[in-house]
Design a protein around this motif. Structure first.
Motif, PDB file in Angstrom:
ATOM      1  N   UNK A  89       0.832  -1.213   0.000  1.00 21.66           N
ATOM      2  CA  UNK A  89       0.000   0.000   0.000  1.00 21.66           C
ATOM      3  C   UNK A  89       0.861   1.255   0.000  1.00 21.66           C
ATOM      4  N   UNK A  90       1.970   1.242   0.750  1.00 21.82           N
ATOM      5  CA  UNK A  90       2.869   2.397   0.745  1.00 21.82           C
ATOM      6  C   UNK A  90       3.419   2.677  -0.637  1.00 21.82           C
ATOM      7  N   UNK A  91       3.754   1.592  -1.362  1.00 17.92           N
ATOM      8  CA  UNK A  91       4.217   1.737  -2.746  1.00 17.92           C
ATOM      9  C   UNK A  91       3.118   2.335  -3.617  1.00 17.92           C
ATOM     10  N   UNK A  92       1.900   1.829  -3.462  1.00 26.79           N
ATOM     11  CA  UNK A  92       0.783   2.283  -4.291  1.00 26.79           C
ATOM     12  C   UNK A  92       0.417   3.739  -4.027  1.00 26.79           C
ATOM     13  N   UNK A  93       0.562   4.195  -2.783  1.00 21.64           N
ATOM     14  CA  UNK A  93       0.270   5.598  -2.480  1.00 21.64           C
ATOM     15  C   UNK A  93       1.163   6.514  -3.301  1.00 21.64           C
ATOM     16  N   UNK A  94       2.458   6.220  -3.295  1.00 22.12           N
ATOM     17  CA  UNK A  94       3.397   7.037  -4.069  1.00 22.12           C
ATOM     18  C   UNK A  94       3.128   6.915  -5.560  1.00 22.12           C
ATOM     19  N   UNK A  95       2.893   5.690  -6.029  1.00 19.90           N
ATOM     20  CA  UNK A  95       2.635   5.493  -7.453  1.00 19.90           C
ATOM     21  C   UNK A  95       1.390   6.239  -7.910  1.00 19.90           C
ATOM     22  N   UNK A  96       0.349   6.252  -7.077  1.00 20.49           N
ATOM     23  CA  UNK A  96      -0.867   6.991  -7.425  1.00 20.49           C
ATOM     24  C   UNK A  96      -0.610   8.486  -7.522  1.00 20.49           C
ATOM     25  N   UNK A  97       0.135   9.002  -6.550  1.00 27.22           N
ATOM     26  CA  UNK A  97       0.422  10.441  -6.568  1.00 27.22           C
ATOM     27  C   UNK A  97       1.215  10.829  -7.818  1.00 27.22           C
ATOM     28  N   UNK A  98       2.163   9.990  -8.190  1.00 27.02           N
ATOM     29  CA  UNK A  98       3.038  10.313  -9.330  1.00 27.02           C
ATOM     30  C   UNK A  98       2.339  10.046 -10.659  1.00 27.02           C
ATOM     31  N   UNK A  99       1.752   8.847 -10.808  1.00 29.32           N
ATOM     32  CA  UNK A  99       1.205   8.441 -12.099  1.00 29.32           C
ATOM     33  C   UNK A  99      -0.210   8.952 -12.354  1.00 29.32           C
ATOM     34  N   UNK A 100      -1.052   8.958 -11.329  1.00 25.94           N
ATOM     35  CA  UNK A 100      -2.442   9.381 -11.529  1.00 25.94           C
ATOM     36  C   UNK A 100      -2.667  10.873 -11.324  1.00 25.94           C
ATOM     37  N   UNK A 101      -1.877  11.463 -10.432  1.00 23.87           N
ATOM     38  CA  UNK A 101      -2.098  12.869 -10.113  1.00 23.87           C
ATOM     39  C   UNK A 101      -0.976  13.780 -10.597  1.00 23.87           C
ATOM     40  N   UNK A 102       0.050  13.194 -11.192  1.00 22.21           N
ATOM     41  CA  UNK A 102       1.113  13.996 -11.784  1.00 22.21           C
ATOM     42  C   UNK A 102       2.002  14.736 -10.804  1.00 22.21           C
ATOM     43  N   UNK A 103       2.070  14.259  -9.557  1.00 23.01           N
ATOM     44  CA  UNK A 103       2.938  14.899  -8.572  1.00 23.01           C
ATOM     45  C   UNK A 103       4.380  14.455  -8.838  1.00 23.01           C
ATOM     46  N   UNK A 104       5.302  15.383  -8.855  1.00 21.24           N
ATOM     47  CA  UNK A 104       6.691  15.054  -9.143  1.00 21.24           C
ATOM     48  C   UNK A 104       7.311  14.248  -7.993  1.00 21.24           C
ATOM     49  N   UNK A 105       8.279  13.394  -8.362  1.00 23.82           N
ATOM     50  CA  UNK A 105       8.943  12.580  -7.348  1.00 23.82           C
ATOM     51  C   UNK A 105       9.684  13.437  -6.321  1.00 23.82           C
ATOM     52  N   UNK A 106      10.247  14.549  -6.766  1.00 22.00           N
ATOM     53  CA  UNK A 106      10.912  15.454  -5.822  1.00 22.00           C
ATOM     54  C   UNK A 106       9.923  15.962  -4.780  1.00 22.00           C
ATOM     55  N   UNK A 107       8.707  16.272  -5.244  1.00 20.82           N
ATOM     56  CA  UNK A 107       7.679  16.800  -4.340  1.00 20.82           C
ATOM     57  C   UNK A 107       7.211  15.728  -3.361  1.00 20.82           C
ATOM     58  N   UNK A 108       6.970  14.506  -3.867  1.00 17.08           N
ATOM     59  CA  UNK A 108       6.514  13.441  -2.968  1.00 17.08           C
ATOM     60  C   UNK A 108       7.587  13.077  -1.945  1.00 17.08           C
ATOM     61  N   UNK A 109       8.840  13.084  -2.362  1.00 14.38           N
ATOM     62  CA  UNK A 109       9.931  12.783  -1.423  1.00 14.38           C
ATOM     63  C   UNK A 109       9.968  13.802  -0.289  1.00 14.38           C
ATOM     64  N   UNK A 110       9.864  15.073  -0.639  1.00 19.20           N
ATOM     65  CA  UNK A 110       9.880  16.124   0.379  1.00 19.20           C
ATOM     66  C   UNK A 110       8.638  16.038   1.258  1.00 19.20           C
TER      67      UNK A 110
END
Length: 265
Positions: A89-110
């Motif tokens: 689920x932790x993996x899917x949360x990040x994947x959803x933010x990046x792939x479905x909502x277009x949030x950049x990896x730099x932003x999700x990391x921060x």
């Protein structure tokens, strides 16, 4: 709030999470590796997509967390079932933010770094400790599992950021995070770095370490992997996890019996 001088009853420990041992780190590393490959299998190979996969796995995780909270001490199968599912689920949360909502990896990391730091701050303000050796109240266990979830999402974001955005590849990324963990271990042994800080740093970094090697094994050769596929890779690590958890269960049963005998003397 329980005092540091609170006396434990004779018998098995009331701590609801395991001691940090070599087998702990082995199962944790395999769990995060399987979390990566299982999420990819469900979302991509089975064609469920991120949204449906996320909803299904979140529901299963909720059931596992309820089972874990129902235990009044550490029960290996319940604890590690929750870890494996929270890894997915932790993996899917990040994947959803990046792939479905277009949030950049730099932003999700921060963002996940800030959220994890805030969780630790509130946890410490409430309990005056971040120790994993005294998780014997429901409130402490809530803080513990929230922190675990955020470490998986943060580790996913940081690992993907290095492997994809910096184009370092799966093997190099794995070696990089493995080296970082080794440096932290050296700092602990040689410089006496705080044990709680060392634990949580290592816990975060084992996520991208395991995910990198999971991708290396499962992804097609043309994408930088070895081409074993997500099914085979997931099943191999699942078998190893089951074997280790069985070993942990037998070891804990023997240890609890010894504690009861000593307490009765």
């Amino acid at each position: 709030m329980l005092s540091p001088n609170t006396q434990y009853p004779a018998g098995p420990s009331l701590n609801r999470v395991p001691d940090v041992t070599v087998d702990f780190w082995l199962v944790k590393l395999m769990a995060v590796t399987m979390g990566e490959t299982a999420a990819d299998y469900l979302a991509v190979n089975l064609g469920l997509g991120l949204t449906v996969t996320s909803l299904i796995m979140t529901g299963v995780l909720i059931v596992a967390i309820v089972l874990q909270f129902a235990q009044k001490n550490y029960v290996p199968w319940a604890y590690w079932l929750a870890v494996v599912l929270i890894s997915v689920v932790g993996t899917l949360i990040t994947d959803n933010l990046v792939d479905n909502f277009g949030v950049r990896l730099q932003t999700t990391t921060i963002a996940f770094s800030v959220a994890l730091a805030a969780t630790f701050a509130v946890w410490y303000a409430s309990e005056r400790t971040l120790s994993i050796h005294t998780i014997f109240t429901t409130r402490r266990e809530i803080f513990y599992w929230l922190a675990i979830l955020l470490t998986f999402s943060l580790g996913t974001a940081a690992g993907d950021l290095v492997a994809e955005s910096f184009d370092m590849g799966y093997l190099t990324t794995g070696l990089l995070f493995g080296g970082a963990i080794a440096l932290i271990a050296l700092a602990y042994w040689l410089l006496h770095l705080d044990a709680i800080l060392v634990f949580w740093l290592a816990y975060i970094l084992t996520r991208p370490l395991g995910a990198s090697f999971g991708d290396l094994l499962s992804q097609p050769v043309e994408y930088g992997g070895l081409g074993f596929g997500t099914i085979f890779t997931s099943l191999i690590f699942l078998g190893c996890i089951i074997a280790l958890v069985l070993y942990m269960t037998l070891k804990k049963t023997a240890g609890d019996a010894d504690e009861i005998l000593l307490g009765s003397d």
